[in-house]
Design a protein around this motif. Structure first.
Motif, PDB file in Angstrom:
ATOM      1  N   ALA A  49      11.294   8.763  -0.872  1.00 56.04           N
ATOM      2  CA  ALA A  49       9.885   8.815  -0.478  1.00 56.04           C
ATOM      3  C   ALA A  49       9.277   7.416  -0.461  1.00 56.04           C
ATOM      4  O   ALA A  49       8.501   7.074   0.451  1.00 56.04           O
ATOM      5  N   ILE A  50       9.614   6.594  -1.440  1.00 57.30           N
ATOM      6  CA  ILE A  50       9.081   5.234  -1.497  1.00 57.30           C
ATOM      7  C   ILE A  50       9.573   4.409  -0.317  1.00 57.30           C
ATOM      8  O   ILE A  50       8.793   3.712   0.357  1.00 57.30           O
ATOM      9  N   ILE A  51      10.880   4.492  -0.039  1.00 57.02           N
ATOM     10  CA  ILE A  51      11.442   3.733   1.079  1.00 57.02           C
ATOM     11  C   ILE A  51      10.861   4.212   2.404  1.00 57.02           C
ATOM     12  O   ILE A  51      10.485   3.412   3.273  1.00 57.02           O
ATOM     13  N   SER A  52      10.754   5.537   2.568  1.00 59.91           N
ATOM     14  CA  SER A  52      10.204   6.100   3.804  1.00 59.91           C
ATOM     15  C   SER A  52       8.741   5.715   3.975  1.00 59.91           C
ATOM     16  O   SER A  52       8.298   5.391   5.089  1.00 59.91           O
ATOM     17  N   SER A  53       7.992   5.735   2.886  1.00 58.74           N
ATOM     18  CA  SER A  53       6.584   5.373   2.937  1.00 58.74           C
ATOM     19  C   SER A  53       6.411   3.921   3.378  1.00 58.74           C
ATOM     20  O   SER A  53       5.554   3.609   4.223  1.00 58.74           O
ATOM     21  N   ALA A  54       7.237   3.022   2.827  1.00 61.28           N
ATOM     22  CA  ALA A  54       7.168   1.611   3.211  1.00 61.28           C
ATOM     23  C   ALA A  54       7.511   1.431   4.687  1.00 61.28           C
ATOM     24  O   ALA A  54       6.844   0.672   5.411  1.00 61.28           O
ATOM     25  N   PHE A  55       8.534   2.138   5.143  1.00 60.41           N
ATOM     26  CA  PHE A  55       8.942   2.053   6.550  1.00 60.41           C
ATOM     27  C   PHE A  55       7.828   2.566   7.470  1.00 60.41           C
ATOM     28  O   PHE A  55       7.496   1.932   8.478  1.00 60.41           O
ATOM     29  N   ILE A  56       7.250   3.703   7.110  1.00 58.85           N
ATOM     30  CA  ILE A  56       6.160   4.276   7.909  1.00 58.85           C
ATOM     31  C   ILE A  56       4.954   3.346   7.923  1.00 58.85           C
ATOM     32  O   ILE A  56       4.317   3.123   8.958  1.00 58.85           O
ATOM     33  N   CYS A  63       0.829  -1.206   0.000  1.00 58.05           N
ATOM     34  CA  CYS A  63       0.000   0.000   0.000  1.00 58.05           C
ATOM     35  C   CYS A  63       0.868   1.263   0.000  1.00 58.05           C
ATOM     36  O   CYS A  63       0.572   2.226  -0.714  1.00 58.05           O
ATOM     37  N   SER A  64       1.928   1.253   0.781  1.00 54.33           N
ATOM     38  CA  SER A  64       2.770   2.432   0.924  1.00 54.33           C
ATOM     39  C   SER A  64       3.546   2.741  -0.361  1.00 54.33           C
ATOM     40  O   SER A  64       3.652   3.898  -0.767  1.00 54.33           O
ATOM     41  N   VAL A  65       4.073   1.700  -0.988  1.00 54.80           N
ATOM     42  CA  VAL A  65       4.841   1.894  -2.233  1.00 54.80           C
ATOM     43  C   VAL A  65       3.937   2.372  -3.354  1.00 54.80           C
ATOM     44  O   VAL A  65       4.223   3.370  -4.036  1.00 54.80           O
ATOM     45  N   LEU A  66       2.833   1.671  -3.563  1.00 54.12           N
ATOM     46  CA  LEU A  66       1.904   2.079  -4.628  1.00 54.12           C
ATOM     47  C   LEU A  66       1.260   3.421  -4.315  1.00 54.12           C
ATOM     48  O   LEU A  66       0.948   4.197  -5.227  1.00 54.12           O
ATOM     49  N   GLY A  67       1.074   3.700  -3.021  1.00 59.72           N
ATOM     50  CA  GLY A  67       0.445   4.956  -2.624  1.00 59.72           C
ATOM     51  C   GLY A  67       1.222   6.170  -3.089  1.00 59.72           C
ATOM     52  O   GLY A  67       0.623   7.193  -3.450  1.00 59.72           O
ATOM     53  N   PHE A 101      -2.743   8.488  10.932  1.00 61.46           N
ATOM     54  CA  PHE A 101      -3.105   9.903  10.905  1.00 61.46           C
ATOM     55  C   PHE A 101      -2.274  10.707  11.901  1.00 61.46           C
ATOM     56  O   PHE A 101      -1.817  11.811  11.595  1.00 61.46           O
ATOM     57  N   VAL A 102      -2.061  10.152  13.091  1.00 63.90           N
ATOM     58  CA  VAL A 102      -1.221  10.825  14.095  1.00 63.90           C
ATOM     59  C   VAL A 102       0.202  10.968  13.570  1.00 63.90           C
ATOM     60  O   VAL A 102       0.850  12.010  13.758  1.00 63.90           O
ATOM     61  N   THR A 103       0.699   9.936  12.893  1.00 65.50           N
ATOM     62  CA  THR A 103       2.043   9.995  12.307  1.00 65.50           C
ATOM     63  C   THR A 103       2.128  11.090  11.251  1.00 65.50           C
ATOM     64  O   THR A 103       3.120  11.825  11.174  1.00 65.50           O
ATOM     65  N   PHE A 104       1.076  11.211  10.438  1.00 59.42           N
ATOM     66  CA  PHE A 104       1.042  12.275   9.434  1.00 59.42           C
ATOM     67  C   PHE A 104       1.064  13.657  10.089  1.00 59.42           C
ATOM     68  O   PHE A 104       1.785  14.558   9.638  1.00 59.42           O
TER      69      PHE A 104
END
Length: 274
Positions: free
Chosen positions: A223-230, A26-30, A258-261
């Motif tokens: 951004a992709i790597i960070s998104s996957a980690f998050i 989800c994070s990578v495709l997002g 949402f809190v993380t965002f």
């Protein structure tokens, strides 16, 4: 209850592994979907998934076979969104809205025929990752490999189409094929995410880790790597908190995201002021 005791349960082990795999997808495709302003496609396909689940419940399919039956229906719907946007000459969000409305209407009709909104249907609507079975985990692992391989193979074309589709087209890239690949990979991910956060919250898992990573990352690959980690961290924290505090897992995962965002947005704002 400490971490060791929590991890001693088989269902928790399956939930954490399956949730992490799906969070990465989800994070990578997002990131691709958010930058291309297609983030709502997850919402549209989730509504199609609702209709597919209602159809599967009507025929009383086992959850393992239900997932296998849902996949081709959602894949076909993702391509339908693209074709509708191309041939009917309407914007992508309008095509998503049409398919979304059709999915919901069909789902409500089939649910009524199947005896109404029962417990099984509600578990798919709002997610129940703690009940994931070994067979469903195996499906998640196979589809994880397929989706990640697809992103890796077509990464350069996806990257080019994301930032300038017209330039990519003039460079010889078949953008139509790339768009189809992106929505097909998203459709597979939506079916998997159904078990984690539920049909009603799938779009949040596609959007929130990506927009959080984009708040802090300067490069696309970062951004992709960070998104996957998050995504993985928030899913693991969400599952753990929901288990310890006896909260709905899907909703907890979304709220943690949402809190993380909000934290990432606040950090970015402070850095800009300095």
């Amino acid at each position: 209850m400490n971490i060791t005791e929590m991890l001693s349960f088989g269902f928790m082990q399956r939930a954490l592994v399956g949730g992490s795999l799906i969070a990465i997808l989800c994070s990578v495709l997002g990131v691709f979907l958010v930058l291309r302003r297609l983030s709502l496609i997850g919402d549209g396909l989730s509504h199609v998934t609702f209709g597919s689940v209602a159809l599967a419940l009507l025929f009383r399919l086992h959850s393992f076979y239900m997932t296998l039956a849902i996949i081709p229906l959602v894949l076909a719907s993702s391509l339908g969104i693209l074709k509708l946007a191309e041939r009917a000459r309407i914007y992508g969000d309008a095509a998503i809205g049409i398919v979304s409305a059709l999915g919901v209407a069909t789902g409500v009709m089939l649910a009524s025929m199947a005896g109404g909104f029962n417990i099984d249907l509600f578990s798919y609507l709002f997610g129940n990752i703690l009940s994931i079975s070994s067979s469903e985990l195996a499906i998640a692992a196979v589809l994880f490999v397929i989706v990640i391989s697809g992103v890796a193979i077509f990464y350069n074309d996806l990257f080019a189409s994301t930032f300038d589709e017209e330039l990519a087209k003039t460079s010889g890239i078949d953008t139509g094929r790339i768009n189809a690949i992106l929505v097909l990979l998203t459709a597979l991910t939506v079916v998997l995410a159904m078990k984690v956060v539920g049909i009603m919250l799938i779009s949040a898992l596609l959007i929130l880790p990506a927009v959080t990573a984009l708040q802090l990352s300067k490069g696309f690959r970062t951004a992709i790597i960070s998104s996957a980690f998050i995504g993985v961290c928030t899913v693991v924290v969400g599952i753990s908190v929901s288990f310890v505090m006896n909260l709905p897992t899907g909703a907890t995962i979304v709220l943690v995201n949402f809190v993380t965002f909000l934290c990432a947005f606040a950090a970015r704002t402070l850095l800009r002021r300095r």
